[in-house]
Design a protein around this motif. Structure first.
Motif, mmCIF file in Angstrom:
data_model
loop_
_atom_site.group_PDB
_atom_site.id
_atom_site.type_symbol
_atom_site.label_atom_id
_atom_site.label_comp_id
_atom_site.label_asym_id
_atom_site.label_seq_id
_atom_site.Cartn_x
_atom_site.Cartn_y
_atom_site.Cartn_z
ATOM 1 N N UNK A 80 -8.470 -14.111 52.565
ATOM 2 C CA UNK A 80 -9.480 -13.112 52.221
ATOM 3 C C UNK A 80 -8.916 -11.706 52.390
ATOM 4 N N UNK A 81 -9.702 -10.714 51.967
ATOM 5 C CA UNK A 81 -9.320 -9.310 52.184
ATOM 6 C C UNK A 81 -9.184 -9.034 53.687
ATOM 7 N N UNK A 82 -10.094 -9.589 54.469
ATOM 8 C CA UNK A 82 -10.016 -9.403 55.925
ATOM 9 C C UNK A 82 -8.734 -10.035 56.466
ATOM 10 N N UNK A 83 -8.353 -11.180 55.910
ATOM 11 C CA UNK A 83 -7.102 -11.827 56.316
ATOM 12 C C UNK A 83 -5.895 -10.979 55.970
ATOM 13 N N UNK A 84 -5.923 -10.367 54.780
ATOM 14 C CA UNK A 84 -4.830 -9.476 54.366
ATOM 15 C C UNK A 84 -4.708 -8.295 55.326
ATOM 16 N N UNK A 85 -5.846 -7.664 55.613
ATOM 17 C CA UNK A 85 -5.830 -6.500 56.512
ATOM 18 C C UNK A 85 -5.408 -6.909 57.916
ATOM 19 N N UNK A 86 -5.920 -8.039 58.358
ATOM 20 C CA UNK A 86 -5.553 -8.537 59.685
ATOM 21 C C UNK A 86 -4.068 -8.820 59.781
#
Length: 160
Positions: A80-86
């Motif tokens: 997810x986008x959150x996974x990418x940012x994380x």
């Protein structure tokens, strides 16, 4: 004196590659240290403004190589986008937690946890985490290539 400066320059270039494995060694700063030693102590005239502009551009690319590669692979492997940012943040944090291995396992675990929190299956979360690991490998390969390019360009500028 020149021989001593050249020895230090070569050692700095070698240290830059150790920085890929041990992130607490600032790879780009080591390379720039070699450039600046040559410029100030041997012959600054052979390093043109084209050289300096090129090195600045490659340096910027080097700084973002890990972050971009990690985010790209997490996304490609279904994160997810959150996974990418994380993953991007975890690369930076991981390099300080337990160098050199923190840069590998911290993004992996971070993406795994983020994806599970977002109600992904364990299989999907694990797949995105594998993407984080491949991102680390891709970023490292890119950094080796870019650092070699910088060093070869330096020697071409100095010798030709």
């Amino acid at each position: 004196m020149d021989v001593l400066v050249w020895i230090i320059i070569i050692l700095l270039f070698i240290a830059s590659f150790l920085g890929i494995i041990f992130p607490m060694i600032p790879s780009v700063i080591a390379i720039w240290g070699g450039f600046l030693l040559y410029y100030f102590f041997i012959n600054g005239d052979s390093l043109t403004w084209w050289f300096w502009v090129g090195m600045i551009v490659v340096t910027v690319i080097l700084f973002v190589a890990d972050i971009i590669a990690n985010s790209y692979f997490v996304k490609k492997f279904g994160g997810s986008k959150a996974g990418e940012r994380g993953a991007a943040v975890a690369v930076i944090v991981g390099s300080f937690i337990t160098p050199p291995f923190g840069i590998i396992y911290v993004p992996f675990l971070t993406v795994l946890v983020i994806e599970i929190i977002q109600r992904r299956t364990v299989k999907e979360a694990f797949r995105a985490s594998i993407g984080s690991f491949l991102g680390f490998l891709g970023g490292s390969i890119a950094k080796v290539f870019l650092q070699l390019m910088m060093i070869v360009w330096f020697f071409i500028a100095v010798w030709f």
